[in-house]
Design a protein around this motif. Structure first.
Motif, PDB file in Angstrom:
ATOM      1  N   MET A   1       1.576  26.306  22.176  1.00 10.23           N
ATOM      2  CA  MET A   1       2.088  25.690  22.225  1.00 10.23           C
ATOM      3  C   MET A   1       2.692  25.945  23.819  1.00 10.23           C
ATOM      4  O   MET A   1       2.760  27.129  23.733  1.00 10.23           O
ATOM      5  N   ARG A   2       2.609  24.903  24.445  1.00  8.63           N
ATOM      6  CA  ARG A   2       2.998  25.074  25.963  1.00  8.63           C
ATOM      7  C   ARG A   2       4.583  24.071  26.494  1.00  8.63           C
ATOM      8  O   ARG A   2       4.115  22.754  25.979  1.00  8.63           O
ATOM      9  N   ILE A   3       5.092  25.080  27.403  1.00 11.56           N
ATOM     10  CA  ILE A   3       6.205  23.823  27.631  1.00 11.56           C
ATOM     11  C   ILE A   3       5.816  23.660  29.397  1.00 11.56           C
ATOM     12  O   ILE A   3       5.196  24.299  29.585  1.00 11.56           O
ATOM     13  N   LEU A   4       6.110  22.102  29.321  1.00  9.95           N
ATOM     14  CA  LEU A   4       5.412  21.608  29.962  1.00  9.95           C
ATOM     15  C   LEU A   4       6.526  20.959  31.028  1.00  9.95           C
ATOM     16  O   LEU A   4       7.832  20.524  30.045  1.00  9.95           O
ATOM     17  N   ASP A   5       6.477  20.510  32.048  1.00 11.47           N
ATOM     18  CA  ASP A   5       7.837  19.591  32.259  1.00 11.47           C
ATOM     19  C   ASP A   5       7.757  18.486  32.690  1.00 11.47           C
ATOM     20  O   ASP A   5       6.508  17.585  32.044  1.00 11.47           O
ATOM     21  N   LYS A   6       8.269  17.261  33.400  1.00 12.49           N
ATOM     22  CA  LYS A   6       8.142  15.916  33.080  1.00 12.49           C
ATOM     23  C   LYS A   6       7.090  15.367  33.625  1.00 12.49           C
ATOM     24  O   LYS A   6       6.484  14.555  33.210  1.00 12.49           O
ATOM     25  N   ASP A   7       6.242  16.111  34.245  1.00 16.38           N
ATOM     26  CA  ASP A   7       4.615  15.815  34.875  1.00 16.38           C
ATOM     27  C   ASP A   7       3.818  16.179  33.868  1.00 16.38           C
ATOM     28  O   ASP A   7       2.765  15.905  34.598  1.00 16.38           O
ATOM     29  N   GLY A   8       4.019  16.651  33.557  1.00 17.51           N
ATOM     30  CA  GLY A   8       2.599  17.190  32.286  1.00 17.51           C
ATOM     31  C   GLY A   8       2.777  18.902  32.617  1.00 17.51           C
ATOM     32  O   GLY A   8       1.138  19.137  32.355  1.00 17.51           O
ATOM     33  N   LEU A   9       2.966  19.201  34.025  1.00 17.76           N
ATOM     34  CA  LEU A   9       2.377  20.479  34.661  1.00 17.76           C
ATOM     35  C   LEU A   9       3.635  21.804  33.845  1.00 17.76           C
ATOM     36  O   LEU A   9       4.614  21.855  33.843  1.00 17.76           O
ATOM     37  N   SER A  10       2.682  23.095  33.221  1.00 18.54           N
ATOM     38  CA  SER A  10       3.653  24.320  33.020  1.00 18.54           C
ATOM     39  C   SER A  10       4.486  24.546  33.375  1.00 18.54           C
ATOM     40  O   SER A  10       4.151  24.364  34.446  1.00 18.54           O
ATOM     41  N   VAL A  11       5.194  25.481  32.772  1.00 19.60           N
ATOM     42  CA  VAL A  11       6.372  25.809  33.473  1.00 19.60           C
ATOM     43  C   VAL A  11       6.893  27.602  32.643  1.00 19.60           C
ATOM     44  O   VAL A  11       7.283  27.601  31.540  1.00 19.60           O
ATOM     45  N   PRO A  12       6.309  28.468  33.810  1.00 19.92           N
ATOM     46  CA  PRO A  12       5.804  29.630  33.688  1.00 19.92           C
ATOM     47  C   PRO A  12       7.192  30.467  32.959  1.00 19.92           C
ATOM     48  O   PRO A  12       6.363  31.685  32.282  1.00 19.92           O
ATOM     49  N   GLN A  13       8.378  30.058  33.686  1.00 21.36           N
ATOM     50  CA  GLN A  13       9.442  30.960  33.434  1.00 21.36           C
ATOM     51  C   GLN A  13      10.243  30.284  32.363  1.00 21.36           C
ATOM     52  O   GLN A  13      11.515  30.816  32.141  1.00 21.36           O
ATOM     53  N   ALA A  14       9.535  29.696  31.918  1.00 26.27           N
ATOM     54  CA  ALA A  14      10.237  28.728  30.475  1.00 26.27           C
ATOM     55  C   ALA A  14      10.419  29.754  29.101  1.00 26.27           C
ATOM     56  O   ALA A  14       9.697  30.376  28.905  1.00 26.27           O
ATOM     57  N   ALA A  15      12.153  30.432  28.616  1.00 28.49           N
ATOM     58  CA  ALA A  15      12.056  30.717  27.184  1.00 28.49           C
ATOM     59  C   ALA A  15      12.921  30.262  26.607  1.00 28.49           C
ATOM     60  O   ALA A  15      14.128  30.438  26.064  1.00 28.49           O
ATOM     61  N   ASN A  16      12.584  29.349  26.007  1.00 26.10           N
ATOM     62  CA  ASN A  16      13.211  28.317  25.799  1.00 26.10           C
ATOM     63  C   ASN A  16      12.772  28.391  23.765  1.00 26.10           C
ATOM     64  O   ASN A  16      12.015  29.092  23.511  1.00 26.10           O
ATOM     65  N   GLU A  17      14.337  28.307  23.485  1.00 22.42           N
ATOM     66  CA  GLU A  17      13.981  28.713  21.628  1.00 22.42           C
ATOM     67  C   GLU A  17      13.564  27.983  21.341  1.00 22.42           C
ATOM     68  O   GLU A  17      13.417  26.184  21.469  1.00 22.42           O
ATOM     69  N   VAL A  18      12.105  27.565  20.587  1.00 17.03           N
ATOM     70  CA  VAL A  18      11.177  26.213  19.876  1.00 17.03           C
ATOM     71  C   VAL A  18      11.874  26.717  18.332  1.00 17.03           C
ATOM     72  O   VAL A  18      11.432  27.593  17.722  1.00 17.03           O
ATOM     73  N   THR A  19      11.264  25.303  17.476  1.00 15.95           N
ATOM     74  CA  THR A  19      11.543  25.362  16.326  1.00 15.95           C
ATOM     75  C   THR A  19      10.718  24.877  15.636  1.00 15.95           C
ATOM     76  O   THR A  19      10.312  24.241  16.371  1.00 15.95           O
ATOM     77  N   PHE A  20       9.175  25.288  14.564  1.00 14.80           N
ATOM     78  CA  PHE A  20       8.426  25.311  14.010  1.00 14.80           C
ATOM     79  C   PHE A  20       8.746  24.287  12.359  1.00 14.80           C
ATOM     80  O   PHE A  20       9.661  24.969  12.270  1.00 14.80           O
ATOM     81  N   GLU A  21       7.975  23.020  12.623  1.00 10.84           N
ATOM     82  CA  GLU A  21       8.682  21.772  11.285  1.00 10.84           C
ATOM     83  C   GLU A  21       6.581  22.141  11.115  1.00 10.84           C
ATOM     84  O   GLU A  21       6.448  21.782  11.426  1.00 10.84           O
ATOM     85  N   ILE A  22       6.717  22.537   9.462  1.00  7.13           N
ATOM     86  CA  ILE A  22       5.958  21.595   8.867  1.00  7.13           C
ATOM     87  C   ILE A  22       5.072  20.704   7.639  1.00  7.13           C
ATOM     88  O   ILE A  22       7.043  20.819   7.426  1.00  7.13           O
ATOM     89  N   SER A  23       4.725  19.792   7.722  1.00  6.79           N
ATOM     90  CA  SER A  23       4.968  18.711   6.452  1.00  6.79           C
ATOM     91  C   SER A  23       3.659  18.490   5.922  1.00  6.79           C
ATOM     92  O   SER A  23       2.693  19.085   6.753  1.00  6.79           O
TER      93      SER A  23
END
Length: 87
Positions: A1-23
């Protein structure tokens, strides 16, 4: 999973907490982010991104067929979804 900005570009400094779910007929085996200092256990479904990246490893359940959906969610960001068909 890659964090992208509003223009679809990678944000290499991003450290957001991500929750993964599966069904569906699958399960989350592990998550990771490549940060050697991250002490979160691999089976956790919540992981902070490192350098804008996070990883989820899934496995299909034996003898069960169908669509597996994996969602990545983070506050303030659009969710990501991928579908995989288990055969």
């Amino acid at each position: 999973m890659r964090i992208l900005d509003k223009d679809g570009l990678s944000v290499p400094q991003a450290a957001n907490e991500v929750t993964f779910e599966i069904s569906g007929p699958g399960e989350i085996v592990a998550t990771d982010n490549g940060d050697p200092a991250d002490l979160v256990a691999f089976p956790s479904h919540v992981r902070k991104a490192y350098s804008g990246l996070a990883l989820v490893i899934i496995r299909g359940k034996i003898g069960r067929l169908g669509e597996i959906k994996v969602t990545a969610k983070s506050p303030g960001l659009n969710s990501g979804l991928i579908s995989i068909h288990s055969r």
